[in-house]
Design a protein around this motif. Structure first.
Motif, PDB file in Angstrom:
ATOM      1  N   GLN A  83     -42.757 -12.786 -44.260  1.00  0.00           N
ATOM      2  CA  GLN A  83     -41.768 -12.720 -45.335  1.00  0.00           C
ATOM      3  C   GLN A  83     -40.545 -11.979 -44.810  1.00  0.00           C
ATOM      4  OE1 GLN A  83     -43.379 -12.058 -49.118  1.00  0.00           O
ATOM      5  NE2 GLN A  83     -41.414 -12.036 -50.186  1.00  0.00           N
ATOM      6  N   LEU A  84     -39.416 -12.670 -44.736  1.00  0.00           N
ATOM      7  CA  LEU A  84     -38.198 -12.099 -44.171  1.00  0.00           C
ATOM      8  C   LEU A  84     -37.417 -11.274 -45.185  1.00  0.00           C
ATOM      9  CD1 LEU A  84     -36.983 -15.191 -42.101  1.00  0.00           C
ATOM     10  CD2 LEU A  84     -38.510 -13.331 -41.399  1.00  0.00           C
ATOM     11  N   SER A  85     -37.551 -11.635 -46.462  1.00  0.00           N
ATOM     12  CA  SER A  85     -36.886 -10.907 -47.542  1.00  0.00           C
ATOM     13  C   SER A  85     -37.544 -11.323 -48.849  1.00  0.00           C
ATOM     14  CB  SER A  85     -35.386 -11.236 -47.577  1.00  0.00           C
ATOM     15  OG  SER A  85     -35.177 -12.571 -48.000  1.00  0.00           O
ATOM     16  N   ASP A  86     -37.049 -10.813 -49.969  1.00  0.00           N
ATOM     17  CA  ASP A  86     -37.583 -11.221 -51.271  1.00  0.00           C
ATOM     18  C   ASP A  86     -37.427 -12.720 -51.496  1.00  0.00           C
ATOM     19  OD1 ASP A  86     -38.275  -8.645 -51.881  1.00  0.00           O
ATOM     20  OD2 ASP A  86     -36.540  -8.265 -53.176  1.00  0.00           O
ATOM     21  N   THR A  87     -36.430 -13.326 -50.846  1.00  0.00           N
ATOM     22  CA  THR A  87     -36.084 -14.713 -51.136  1.00  0.00           C
ATOM     23  C   THR A  87     -36.350 -15.676 -49.980  1.00  0.00           C
ATOM     24  OG1 THR A  87     -33.795 -14.348 -50.424  1.00  0.00           O
ATOM     25  CG2 THR A  87     -34.300 -14.010 -52.765  1.00  0.00           C
ATOM     26  N   GLU A  88     -36.913 -15.188 -48.868  1.00  0.00           N
ATOM     27  CA  GLU A  88     -37.090 -16.070 -47.710  1.00  0.00           C
ATOM     28  C   GLU A  88     -38.391 -15.766 -46.978  1.00  0.00           C
ATOM     29  OE1 GLU A  88     -34.518 -17.704 -43.851  1.00  0.00           O
ATOM     30  OE2 GLU A  88     -33.848 -15.938 -44.979  1.00  0.00           O
ATOM     31  N   GLY A  89     -39.109 -16.833 -46.611  1.00  0.00           N
ATOM     32  CA  GLY A  89     -40.335 -16.711 -45.837  1.00  0.00           C
ATOM     33  C   GLY A  89     -40.413 -17.810 -44.800  1.00  0.00           C
ATOM     34  N   VAL A  90     -41.110 -17.539 -43.696  1.00  0.00           N
ATOM     35  CA  VAL A  90     -41.218 -18.509 -42.606  1.00  0.00           C
ATOM     36  C   VAL A  90     -42.679 -18.607 -42.161  1.00  0.00           C
ATOM     37  CG1 VAL A  90     -40.688 -16.794 -40.824  1.00  0.00           C
ATOM     38  CG2 VAL A  90     -40.262 -19.212 -40.385  1.00  0.00           C
ATOM     39  N   PHE A  91     -43.121 -19.824 -41.868  1.00  0.00           N
ATOM     40  CA  PHE A  91     -44.503 -20.106 -41.475  1.00  0.00           C
ATOM     41  C   PHE A  91     -44.490 -20.899 -40.170  1.00  0.00           C
ATOM     42  CE2 PHE A  91     -44.429 -19.548 -45.999  1.00  0.00           C
ATOM     43  CZ  PHE A  91     -45.601 -18.876 -46.309  1.00  0.00           C
ATOM     44  N   THR A  92     -45.420 -20.566 -39.264  1.00  0.00           N
ATOM     45  CA  THR A  92     -45.434 -21.185 -37.940  1.00  0.00           C
ATOM     46  C   THR A  92     -46.831 -21.655 -37.574  1.00  0.00           C
ATOM     47  OG1 THR A  92     -43.639 -19.710 -37.232  1.00  0.00           O
ATOM     48  CG2 THR A  92     -44.862 -20.852 -35.505  1.00  0.00           C
ATOM     49  N   LEU A  93     -46.903 -22.872 -37.017  1.00  0.00           N
ATOM     50  CA  LEU A  93     -48.146 -23.432 -36.492  1.00  0.00           C
ATOM     51  C   LEU A  93     -47.887 -23.901 -35.068  1.00  0.00           C
ATOM     52  CD1 LEU A  93     -51.114 -24.385 -37.124  1.00  0.00           C
ATOM     53  CD2 LEU A  93     -50.100 -26.615 -37.668  1.00  0.00           C
ATOM     54  N   GLN A  94     -48.755 -23.518 -34.146  1.00  0.00           N
ATOM     55  CA  GLN A  94     -48.620 -23.929 -32.756  1.00  0.00           C
ATOM     56  C   GLN A  94     -49.856 -24.699 -32.301  1.00  0.00           C
ATOM     57  OE1 GLN A  94     -45.678 -20.368 -31.131  1.00  0.00           O
ATOM     58  NE2 GLN A  94     -47.714 -20.582 -30.249  1.00  0.00           N
ATOM     59  N   ASP A  95     -49.679 -25.469 -31.251  1.00  0.00           N
ATOM     60  CA  ASP A  95     -50.795 -26.257 -30.725  1.00  0.00           C
ATOM     61  C   ASP A  95     -51.899 -25.343 -30.192  1.00  0.00           C
ATOM     62  OD1 ASP A  95     -50.379 -26.396 -27.393  1.00  0.00           O
ATOM     63  OD2 ASP A  95     -48.594 -25.939 -28.555  1.00  0.00           O
ATOM     64  N   THR A  96     -53.114 -25.840 -30.239  1.00  0.00           N
ATOM     65  CA  THR A  96     -54.299 -25.136 -29.740  1.00  0.00           C
ATOM     66  C   THR A  96     -55.165 -26.133 -28.977  1.00  0.00           C
ATOM     67  OG1 THR A  96     -55.613 -25.638 -31.716  1.00  0.00           O
ATOM     68  CG2 THR A  96     -54.278 -23.617 -31.766  1.00  0.00           C
TER      69      THR A  96
END
Length: 290
Positions: A83-96
């Motif tokens: 969660q970057l701020s109250d109004t922004e979030g980022v999600f990441t998926l990488q290869d396995t």
């Protein structure tokens, strides 16, 4: 993860980086489908690394067969989230090692959600970390918006979708989840498609030539609704589970295999080819009307 501003509250799940709820702060009115498992237990899955179904659930790359389920695997994996701020979030998926068994590519998939006024923005970013290999992929959105019914005063059939740049929809008929040769034509009155449950009895409405890049979900009883916007997605799908009170608005970079496809990944319709070390991005957003 919960994002919030003066007007909106969005709830996000680390599984699939899925948007689970979008509420208006003023009165708690919910704009997203409630994921009732009797009909469909998801709300807004990301479709990656394919959109739709593969012929025999199989594709070939460099002479080898690989197998993927309809819409790929990202929606069922847990993403790393921040969660970057109250109004922004980022999600990441990488290869396995697990993903490379079915999809032999290095990748980083990033979903970024942001609240801006009355609007939720969702950005898809695909990075190719390989130093020398291209990345072949498709990606699509699948958000399900609630079509609220209130007894006798408001029915599913009282709702409509407005397409400002289209007066006819050309819909490719699915044959066993694949794109067939037949195209249905739906003529619109006043650029509106009235919603009925029967519209989706034959599966999704799949379009390759939709011109509108802003679609309004509204109703005849009040001014409550949403405006859905997207750019640079060449394909579009509209779907609802049989008898369910929602409608999915789905911009896609990629599409299901045609029944005549040769199953070669590099020749798949709509496939994206990302060069080594490059980044690719697209965005959709939904704004509350009331």
């Amino acid at each position: 993860m919960v994002l919030i501003n003066e007007f909106l509250q969005a709830q996000l799940d680390f599984r699939g980086a899925e948007l689970k709820s979008l509420k208006r702060i003023q009165d708690g009115y919910e704009y997203l489908w409630n994921a009732d498992p009797q009909y469909w237990a998801k709300t807004s899955p990301v479709l990656f690394p394919i959109v739709g179904a593969l012929k025999d659930d199989t594709y070939f790359y460099k002479g080898r067969p690989y197998h993927l389920p309809r819409h790929g695997f990202a929606r069922d994996h847990r993403f790393d989230g921040k969660q970057l701020s109250d109004t922004e979030g980022v999600f990441t998926l990488q290869d396995t090692e697990e993903t490379r068994e079915a999809y032999p590519f290095a990748f980083q998939l990033v979903l970024r959600y942001e609240l801006v006024g009355h609007t939720l923005r969702c950005t898809y970013e695909v990075n190719n970390p390989s130093p020398d290999q291209p990345l072949f992929f498709s990606i699509g959105a699948h958000p399900a918006f609630a079509v609220h019914t209130e007894g006798r005063t408001l029915r599913y059939e009282d709702h409509y979708l407005q397409f400002p740049q289209d007066d006819v929809l050309h819909c490719h008929v699915l044959e066993g989840n694949l794109i067939g040769s037949h195209v249905n034509t739906i003529k619109l009155k006043g650029n509106r498609l009235p919603l009925t449950h029967e519209l989706f009895y034959g599966d999704a409405l799949v379009m390759k030539t939709l011109r509108s890049r802003e679609i309004t979900l509204g109703n005849r009883a009040n001014d409550r609704g949403i405006r859905f916007r997207y750019e640079n997605f060449p394909f579009f799908g509209i779907w609802a589970a049989k008898g369910a009170d929602f409608v999915c608005l789905e911009p896609w970079c990629g599409i299901a295999d045609a029944v005549t496809h040769n199953q070669q990944l590099e020749e798949k319709e709509g496939i994206q080819c990302l060069e080594a070390g490059k980044t690719w991005a697209r965005r959709w957003e939904v704004a509350l009307i009331n």
